[in-house]
Motif scaffolding. Sequence first.
Motif, PDB file in Angstrom:
ATOM      1  N   LYS A   1       0.829  -1.211   0.000  1.00  0.00           N
ATOM      2  CA  LYS A   1       0.000   0.000   0.000  1.00  0.00           C
ATOM      3  C   LYS A   1       0.860   1.257   0.000  1.00  0.00           C
ATOM      4  N   ARG A   2       1.986   1.207   0.716  1.00  0.00           N
ATOM      5  CA  ARG A   2       2.840   2.400   0.777  1.00  0.00           C
ATOM      6  C   ARG A   2       3.369   2.772  -0.604  1.00  0.00           C
ATOM      7  N   PHE A   3       3.620   1.771  -1.429  1.00  0.00           N
ATOM      8  CA  PHE A   3       4.067   2.054  -2.787  1.00  0.00           C
ATOM      9  C   PHE A   3       2.914   2.494  -3.678  1.00  0.00           C
ATOM     10  N   ARG A   4       1.767   1.820  -3.533  1.00  0.00           N
ATOM     11  CA  ARG A   4       0.671   2.047  -4.471  1.00  0.00           C
ATOM     12  C   ARG A   4      -0.147   3.284  -4.149  1.00  0.00           C
ATOM     13  N   ALA A   5      -0.147   3.733  -2.916  1.00  0.00           N
ATOM     14  CA  ALA A   5      -0.919   4.932  -2.593  1.00  0.00           C
ATOM     15  C   ALA A   5      -0.450   6.085  -3.478  1.00  0.00           C
ATOM     16  N   PRO A   6      -1.344   6.708  -4.223  1.00  0.00           N
ATOM     17  CA  PRO A   6      -0.923   7.794  -5.119  1.00  0.00           C
ATOM     18  C   PRO A   6      -0.273   8.940  -4.341  1.00  0.00           C
ATOM     19  N   ARG A   7       0.709   9.558  -4.947  1.00  0.00           N
ATOM     20  CA  ARG A   7       1.416  10.666  -4.292  1.00  0.00           C
ATOM     21  C   ARG A   7       1.897  11.681  -5.318  1.00  0.00           C
ATOM     22  N   ILE A   8       2.298  12.815  -4.810  1.00  0.00           N
ATOM     23  CA  ILE A   8       2.757  13.895  -5.686  1.00  0.00           C
ATOM     24  C   ILE A   8       4.038  14.497  -5.153  1.00  0.00           C
ATOM     25  N   GLY A   9       4.660  15.289  -6.004  1.00  0.00           N
ATOM     26  CA  GLY A   9       5.736  16.150  -5.565  1.00  0.00           C
ATOM     27  C   GLY A   9       5.204  17.541  -5.275  1.00  0.00           C
ATOM     28  N   LEU A  10       6.070  18.390  -4.792  1.00  0.00           N
ATOM     29  CA  LEU A  10       5.704  19.774  -4.496  1.00  0.00           C
ATOM     30  C   LEU A  10       5.337  20.495  -5.788  1.00  0.00           C
ATOM     31  N   PRO A  11       4.141  21.083  -5.882  1.00  0.00           N
ATOM     32  CA  PRO A  11       3.771  21.770  -7.131  1.00  0.00           C
ATOM     33  C   PRO A  11       4.636  23.004  -7.392  1.00  0.00           C
ATOM     34  N   GLU A  12       5.062  23.135  -8.626  1.00  0.00           N
ATOM     35  CA  GLU A  12       5.712  24.354  -9.107  1.00  0.00           C
ATOM     36  C   GLU A  12       4.632  25.268  -9.660  1.00  0.00           C
ATOM     37  N   TRP A  13       4.787  26.587  -9.531  1.00  0.00           N
ATOM     38  CA  TRP A  13       3.805  27.518 -10.091  1.00  0.00           C
ATOM     39  C   TRP A  13       4.503  28.501 -11.033  1.00  0.00           C
ATOM     40  N   ALA A  14       3.745  28.989 -12.014  1.00  0.00           N
ATOM     41  CA  ALA A  14       4.287  29.902 -13.012  1.00  0.00           C
ATOM     42  C   ALA A  14       4.404  31.309 -12.438  1.00  0.00           C
ATOM     43  N   GLU A  15       5.525  31.944 -12.681  1.00  0.00           N
ATOM     44  CA  GLU A  15       5.826  33.246 -12.072  1.00  0.00           C
ATOM     45  C   GLU A  15       4.765  34.296 -12.386  1.00  0.00           C
ATOM     46  N   TYR A  16       4.291  34.344 -13.617  1.00  0.00           N
ATOM     47  CA  TYR A  16       3.316  35.359 -14.018  1.00  0.00           C
ATOM     48  C   TYR A  16       1.902  34.809 -14.124  1.00  0.00           C
ATOM     49  N   ALA A  17       1.734  33.566 -13.753  1.00  0.00           N
ATOM     50  CA  ALA A  17       0.404  32.946 -13.735  1.00  0.00           C
ATOM     51  C   ALA A  17       0.367  31.969 -12.562  1.00  0.00           C
ATOM     52  N   PRO A  18       0.384  32.485 -11.329  1.00  0.00           N
ATOM     53  CA  PRO A  18       0.556  31.616 -10.155  1.00  0.00           C
ATOM     54  C   PRO A  18      -0.560  30.607  -9.933  1.00  0.00           C
ATOM     55  N   ASP A  19      -1.693  30.752 -10.615  1.00  0.00           N
ATOM     56  CA  ASP A  19      -2.737  29.732 -10.510  1.00  0.00           C
ATOM     57  C   ASP A  19      -2.432  28.505 -11.367  1.00  0.00           C
ATOM     58  N   ARG A  20      -1.426  28.599 -12.211  1.00  0.00           N
ATOM     59  CA  ARG A  20      -1.051  27.457 -13.047  1.00  0.00           C
ATOM     60  C   ARG A  20       0.137  26.733 -12.401  1.00  0.00           C
ATOM     61  N   SER A  21      -0.050  25.450 -12.129  1.00  0.00           N
ATOM     62  CA  SER A  21       0.971  24.662 -11.441  1.00  0.00           C
ATOM     63  C   SER A  21       1.254  23.377 -12.192  1.00  0.00           C
ATOM     64  N   LEU A  22       2.407  22.795 -11.871  1.00  0.00           N
ATOM     65  CA  LEU A  22       2.847  21.537 -12.451  1.00  0.00           C
ATOM     66  C   LEU A  22       3.377  20.667 -11.326  1.00  0.00           C
ATOM     67  N   PHE A  23       2.982  19.400 -11.323  1.00  0.00           N
ATOM     68  CA  PHE A  23       3.510  18.502 -10.298  1.00  0.00           C
ATOM     69  C   PHE A  23       3.702  17.108 -10.877  1.00  0.00           C
ATOM     70  N   VAL A  24       4.461  16.285 -10.139  1.00  0.00           N
ATOM     71  CA  VAL A  24       4.701  14.893 -10.499  1.00  0.00           C
ATOM     72  C   VAL A  24       3.779  14.014  -9.670  1.00  0.00           C
ATOM     73  N   SER A  25       3.186  13.007 -10.298  1.00  0.00           N
ATOM     74  CA  SER A  25       2.340  12.063  -9.568  1.00  0.00           C
ATOM     75  C   SER A  25       2.464  10.671 -10.163  1.00  0.00           C
ATOM     76  N   ASN A  26       2.235   9.674  -9.317  1.00  0.00           N
ATOM     77  CA  ASN A  26       2.152   8.286  -9.774  1.00  0.00           C
ATOM     78  C   ASN A  26       0.700   7.835  -9.858  1.00  0.00           C
ATOM     79  N   ALA A  27      -0.211   8.767 -10.111  1.00  0.00           N
ATOM     80  CA  ALA A  27      -1.644   8.487 -10.053  1.00  0.00           C
ATOM     81  C   ALA A  27      -2.069   7.337 -10.951  1.00  0.00           C
ATOM     82  N   THR A  28      -1.381   7.141 -12.072  1.00  0.00           N
ATOM     83  CA  THR A  28      -1.737   6.052 -12.984  1.00  0.00           C
ATOM     84  C   THR A  28      -0.893   4.805 -12.758  1.00  0.00           C
ATOM     85  N   GLY A  29      -0.002   4.861 -11.770  1.00  0.00           N
ATOM     86  CA  GLY A  29       0.915   3.756 -11.545  1.00  0.00           C
ATOM     87  C   GLY A  29       2.296   3.996 -12.113  1.00  0.00           C
TER      88      GLY A  29
END
Length: 650
Positions: free
Chosen positions: A60-88
């Motif tokens: 379960k510890r491996f399979r539980a979906p997780r993310i990295g810290l979201p990065e946000w765009a300097e001039y569009a702070p509502d837009r973010s990018l993150f890493v996830s294993n949501a699909t495996g």
Amino acid sequence: MTDETTGPGHTPADPPPAPTPSASSSADTKGNQESTDATTAAGPRAGTGEEKSGMPDWEKRFRAPRIGLPEWAEYAPDRSLFVSNATGTFELYAWDRATGTQRQATDRPHGTTDGTLSPDGAWIWWFSDTDGDEFGVWMRQPFTGGPDEPAAPGLAASYPGGLALHRDGTAVIGRSTDEDGSTIHVVRPGEQPVEIYRHRESAGVGDLSHDGSLIAIEHTEHGDAMHSAIRVVRPDGSTVAELDDTHGGTEELGLSVMGFAPVDGDSRLLVGHQRRGRWEPMLWDPLTGVETPLEIDLPGDVGADWYPDGSALLVEHEYQARSELWRYALAAAPGTPLSRVDTPAGTVSGATARPDGTVEFLWSSAAQPPEVRSTNGTVVLDPPGMKAPGSVPVTDAWVDGPGGRIHALVQQPPGAGPFPTVFDIHGGPTWHDSDAFASSPAAWVDHGFAVVRVNYRGSTGYGRAWTDALKHRVGLIELEDIAAVREWAVSSGLADPERLVLAGGSWGGYLTLLGIGTQPDAWALGLAAVPVADYVTAYHDEMEALKAMDRTLLGGTPEEVPERFEASSPLTYVDAVRAPVYISAGVNDPRCPIRQVENYVQRLEERGHPHEVYRYDAGHGSLVVEERIKQVSLELDFARRYLKTGERAD
């Protein structure tokens, strides 16, 4: 030993910096195959708790979906990018905070973690390699979705050497190849790339100033790949200023680029330095030459980043395997610049200050799974679905060693010892284990093993002298420290001397093979993931930046200092190995290439020595969750059969 994720632009490590989408500078470490876990993310998942209700906690510890810290765009702070294993499989995800919309941006069989946003938030840049070999080109796609396209047409495939983007569309791209060494190129919209830097030694892009007029380059032209100097140039490549604490290689002091001030008209560069025997920040203006020290009286290593308005710095402080955050007000009265940013005890694996003054950070401890939290008291992303079970906390051990006091982190199962014990050795070598959540050690504890993680000489976080102690007797120095902790673990009653396992990934895998050869009576089992096994062949086959690191560590090439390579190579001692050996290796690994692993395995086969080898179709570790679980399962089963202890992994 394997774990879940690798930070964007970083080797798979245990634990690496938080898996925040970002561009890497030149590769300068073997890394490690382990990593700190990231927490869950909304979106499709590999399996929910309902679907997998019968699975053991360690899976379960491996399979539980997780993310990295979201990065946000300097001039569009509502837009973010993150890493996830949501699909495996770990991939990049776009997140529109204004609407709550999330979408998967990349989808590749072997996963994707290297990515960043353009300052205006219009584009996602991501690095496209081949099956985990880390050799490729930058691609981009619209933030809102659409086809991928080459981000810098005209630049051939290479190893990444850093990336900096400007709001006008200009990109500064670092590259590394065996043929050209390190090169840096300026790419303007609609124009062909222009090369502005070239050198045989390793170098990479540090940052681009806010107005686009200055480029900071980290380089090792002096030949010491462990300690960089900084050169600031114009976009045409002309030099503005040089900051070099190595003094031509005669003194081992390094510098690192932490970022230009985030406002126009401010040419100050935040720089990490080692002048007082540890990493700490200062401000340097390359236009005037003025250096401004900062009043940060904290033990251990200190890093920093800018608040978005440039009025303060977000200080990340690491000390004795834990970390914390502080705010440094640049306009504060003398003696009062620092104020604490409240975070729980444990490890902050990454942090970013938002435009509203709040701070988001990725936090965990060995006992508690990670969360992306905010100083406003909320969890930034709290999705439904399966949650990773917790584990046992770590305790600290301090052991007197040949080079000074050694810090080790210990986890043990319930009950009284002695326990079968895994010495889980981190990679790097310039990294450290911390009080952070990691699924592999937790899996061993679940199966009745104690786990000891040693921050040997070469580890970061204990001062420059401790990190720099490795030269020339590479591998042997680290093993002296591991041996001292092993003796403590046995004499204290924690570890069963007949059931000691030496294990690790990458540099930790290297130390595993070297350890079972040079200390054959000490270890009952060796588990080596993506290791250096034949140092001479590894040197000739690895990426160019790692050759530079090995020349620094060993004092030359295999032809120049053959006796040092021989003394530090596991292949030299393969005939002395007594413990059964398990090796896993990625067939596309550019850091610990497969040919040198096969050389070692052939010697084991010639001896008829008990061993197993697992080869998988990826690079320096895997970004596929099921592959990670398979590798841990194979290790657990190997240990069960040869130590006759614990439960089957399945």
